[in-house]
Design a protein around this motif. Structure first.
Motif, PDB file in Angstrom:
ATOM      1  N   TYR A   1     -72.750  36.633  14.345  1.00 32.21           N
ATOM      2  CA  TYR A   1     -73.762  36.528  15.400  1.00 32.21           C
ATOM      3  C   TYR A   1     -73.194  36.975  16.749  1.00 32.21           C
ATOM      4  CZ  TYR A   1     -76.689  34.313  18.938  1.00 32.21           C
ATOM      5  OH  TYR A   1     -77.458  34.081  20.052  1.00 32.21           O
ATOM      6  N   GLU A   2     -71.999  36.502  17.077  1.00 36.11           N
ATOM      7  CA  GLU A   2     -71.413  36.848  18.386  1.00 36.11           C
ATOM      8  C   GLU A   2     -71.094  38.336  18.472  1.00 36.11           C
ATOM      9  OE1 GLU A   2     -71.197  35.057  21.031  1.00 36.11           O
ATOM     10  OE2 GLU A   2     -71.667  33.069  20.243  1.00 36.11           O
ATOM     11  N   LEU A   3     -70.692  38.932  17.352  1.00 37.43           N
ATOM     12  CA  LEU A   3     -70.444  40.390  17.356  1.00 37.43           C
ATOM     13  C   LEU A   3     -71.741  41.145  17.635  1.00 37.43           C
ATOM     14  CD1 LEU A   3     -67.997  40.865  14.334  1.00 37.43           C
ATOM     15  CD2 LEU A   3     -67.541  41.525  16.709  1.00 37.43           C
TER      16      LEU A   3
ATOM     17  N   GLN B   1     -65.014  38.665  20.847  1.00 40.77           N
ATOM     18  CA  GLN B   1     -64.579  39.391  22.056  1.00 40.77           C
ATOM     19  C   GLN B   1     -63.301  40.175  21.764  1.00 40.77           C
ATOM     20  OE1 GLN B   1     -64.488  35.945  24.624  1.00 40.77           O
ATOM     21  NE2 GLN B   1     -66.549  36.322  25.416  1.00 40.77           N
ATOM     22  N   LEU B   2     -62.388  39.576  21.012  1.00 41.02           N
ATOM     23  CA  LEU B   2     -61.138  40.283  20.673  1.00 41.02           C
ATOM     24  C   LEU B   2     -61.435  41.521  19.834  1.00 41.02           C
ATOM     25  CD1 LEU B   2     -58.589  37.479  19.688  1.00 41.02           C
ATOM     26  CD2 LEU B   2     -58.419  39.044  21.616  1.00 41.02           C
TER      27      LEU B   2
ATOM     28  N   GLY C   1     -62.690  44.362  21.665  1.00 39.22           N
ATOM     29  CA  GLY C   1     -61.751  44.923  22.638  1.00 39.22           C
ATOM     30  C   GLY C   1     -61.983  44.404  24.046  1.00 39.22           C
ATOM     31  N   GLU C   2     -62.684  43.275  24.133  1.00 41.59           N
ATOM     32  CA  GLU C   2     -62.921  42.683  25.460  1.00 41.59           C
ATOM     33  C   GLU C   2     -61.848  41.636  25.767  1.00 41.59           C
ATOM     34  OE1 GLU C   2     -66.790  41.042  25.913  1.00 41.59           O
ATOM     35  OE2 GLU C   2     -67.801  42.956  25.557  1.00 41.59           O
ATOM     36  N   GLU C   3     -61.687  41.366  27.047  1.00 42.70           N
ATOM     37  CA  GLU C   3     -60.789  40.290  27.465  1.00 42.70           C
ATOM     38  C   GLU C   3     -61.430  38.968  27.037  1.00 42.70           C
ATOM     39  OE1 GLU C   3     -57.416  38.801  29.178  1.00 42.70           O
ATOM     40  OE2 GLU C   3     -57.911  40.954  29.175  1.00 42.70           O
ATOM     41  N   PRO C   4     -60.770  38.177  26.163  1.00 41.90           N
ATOM     42  CA  PRO C   4     -61.432  36.931  25.735  1.00 41.90           C
ATOM     43  C   PRO C   4     -61.518  35.920  26.881  1.00 41.90           C
ATOM     44  CG  PRO C   4     -59.251  37.098  24.767  1.00 41.90           C
ATOM     45  CD  PRO C   4     -59.474  38.371  25.523  1.00 41.90           C
TER      46      PRO C   4
END
Ligand SMILES: Cc1cc2nc3c(=O)[nH]c(=O)nc-3n(C[C@H](O)[C@H](O)[C@H](O)COP(=O)(O)OP(=O)(O)OC[C@H]3O[C@@H](n4cnc5c(N)ncnc54)[C@H](O)[C@@H]3O)c2cc1C
Length: 381
Positions: free
Chosen positions: A21-23, A349-350, A353-356
């Protein structure tokens, strides 16, 4: 059947479905979740689904606090009532050493904005009228802790992920992971199908070790049986969860009126899901000391589930250093439900490729080789 995806997730428990879901929310919706049985068939559907923020380690407290913030709006966000209720958690201390630890815990929790506090016997009795105040010397309480319905939460995440484009393949077992030149390429299914994806997530709960092995790596997780029971429904007695780390017991009255409770027992690592009469004998002995009123209550059912353990009772999170694209979200012991929402967001987030939002690097699998264990002092045994 489609054979190429951006992400393949192994495991349809709360962790796998919440990551899916978060992806999707991050715009990565070319994803597939493989679940060898039905959704919530693993630990999630067998758990107590308590949600507490009263932790002794900053990282656990933060993951729990942020998860509570998510839980508070999750029914609306996912479009399904997950029965999240914030009746608080009453944590019992039985000796001075525990009181000292709880003083440290409360200072840490308050510094993070978690509204926990010490309560005396009188206030403990107001929160939980039938409690035997002779069974503990002090207690802490956090009114924003609570519990939810684990099945509904798991289904709500799965359904929401599907609405956003994720594919969930139930009764589909992954039997191998394709790795080439140190990078993951996809998975092999039991029916012989090969599915290609540059990112594979191990969210296999109690089977995490077996799944990691498919990618050629060893992770220090193991399954451990934990038993739990439900009583007949009764008139509402109290809203709080009651828990003792020393005894290893936790209990709550769910919205339906039944009490759900469990107790930690010493167990050998195994995938044993059988129920035992020894559990009933053990838990009732301890229970009656804390809540004598329960002596007349009938037990309706008992069952067993599995904690996915690690040597320090903290999860293993993040990309495996030896296999590019192979992410771990495993080893949650007895608290994967409560920290699931924020953990899943962070893993997504990881992967994106985002800053968690939260630095979970201390929970990487490398900590075991480096000897940097993340030992949490306040867990159910
Ligand atoms: C008795 C008990 C009480 C608990 N109480 C609490 C509590 O109060 N609060 C709390 O926060 N936590 C609690 N927990 C812990 C919690 O249940 C887990 O930490 C959490 O559910 C882990 O979720 P998961 O998605 O990682 O694992 P699971 O829910 O086990 O999901 C993993 C899924 O992966 C699937 N799978 C495995 N291998 C494969 C494969 N090769 N191919 C395809 N699918 C595969 C499995 O079928 C399973 O459905 C409790 C656990 C137990 C057993």
């Amino acid at each position: 059947m489609k054979t190429n995806y951006d992400v393949a997730i192994i495991g349809g428990g709360i962790i796998g479905c919440a990551i899916a879901y978060e992806l999707c929310k991050l715009g990565i919706n070319d994803i597939v979740v493989f679940e060898k049985s039905y959704i919530s068939s693993g630990s999630t559907g067998r758990c107590g689904a308590g949600v507490r923020q009263q932790w002794g380690l900053k990282l656990n407290a933060l993951l729990a606090k942020k998860s509570v913030e998510i839980f508070e709006n999750l029914s609306d966000e996912l479009g399904m009532d997950i029965e999240f209720r914030q009746g608080g958690y009453l944590v019992l201390a039985h000796n001075e050493k525990q009181v000292e630890q709880f003083e440290k815990n409360i200072a840490l929790q308050n510094s993070l904005g978690i509204p926990s506090r010490f309560v005396d016997h009188r206030e403990a009795k107001e929160i939980c009228p039938p409690i035997n105040t002779e069974s503990f010397i002090a207690a802490t309480y956090c009114p924003t802790d609570g519990h939810a319905n684990p099945f509904l939460t798991n289904f709500a995440y799965a359904n929401a992920a599907e609405r956003l484009g994720a594919e969930i393949r139930k009764y589909t077992e992954v039997i191998d992971i394709i790795v080439e030149n140190g990078a993951v390429k996809g998975v092999m299914l039991k029916n012989g199908e090969k599915i290609y994806a540059p990112v594979v997530v191990n969210a296999a709960g109690p089977w995490s070790k077996e799944v990691a092995k498919m990618a050629g790596v060893d992770i220090p997780t193991y399954p451990e049986r934990h038993q739990i029971l439900v009583t007949e429904p009764l008139e509402r007695m109290f809203d709080t969860m009651v828990i003792s780390f020393q005894i290893g017991i936790y209990l709550q009255q769910v919205p339906h009126g039944s009490f759900v409770m469990g107790i930690g027992e010493k167990e050998e690592p195994s995938h044993n899901y059988r129920s035992s009469w020894q559990f009933l004998e053990f838990i009732t002995g301890e229970l009656l000391n804390i809540l004598p009123v329960m002596s007349q209550v009938r037990i309706v059912r008992q069952w067993a589930g599995s904690y996915n353990r690690t040597p320090d009772a903290a999860p293993i999170l993040g990309e495996h250093p030896k296999v590019k694209g192979f992410f771990q979200a495993v080893g949650f012991s007895g608290h994967g439900f409560m920290i699931g929402p924020m953990t899943a967001r962070t893993i997504a987030q990881l992967i994106a490729g985002e800053e968690p939002e939260i630095d979970i690097s201390p929970l990487s699998v490398e900590r075991f080789e480096r000897g940097e264990l993340v030992v949490e002092p306040s867990v159910v045994g």
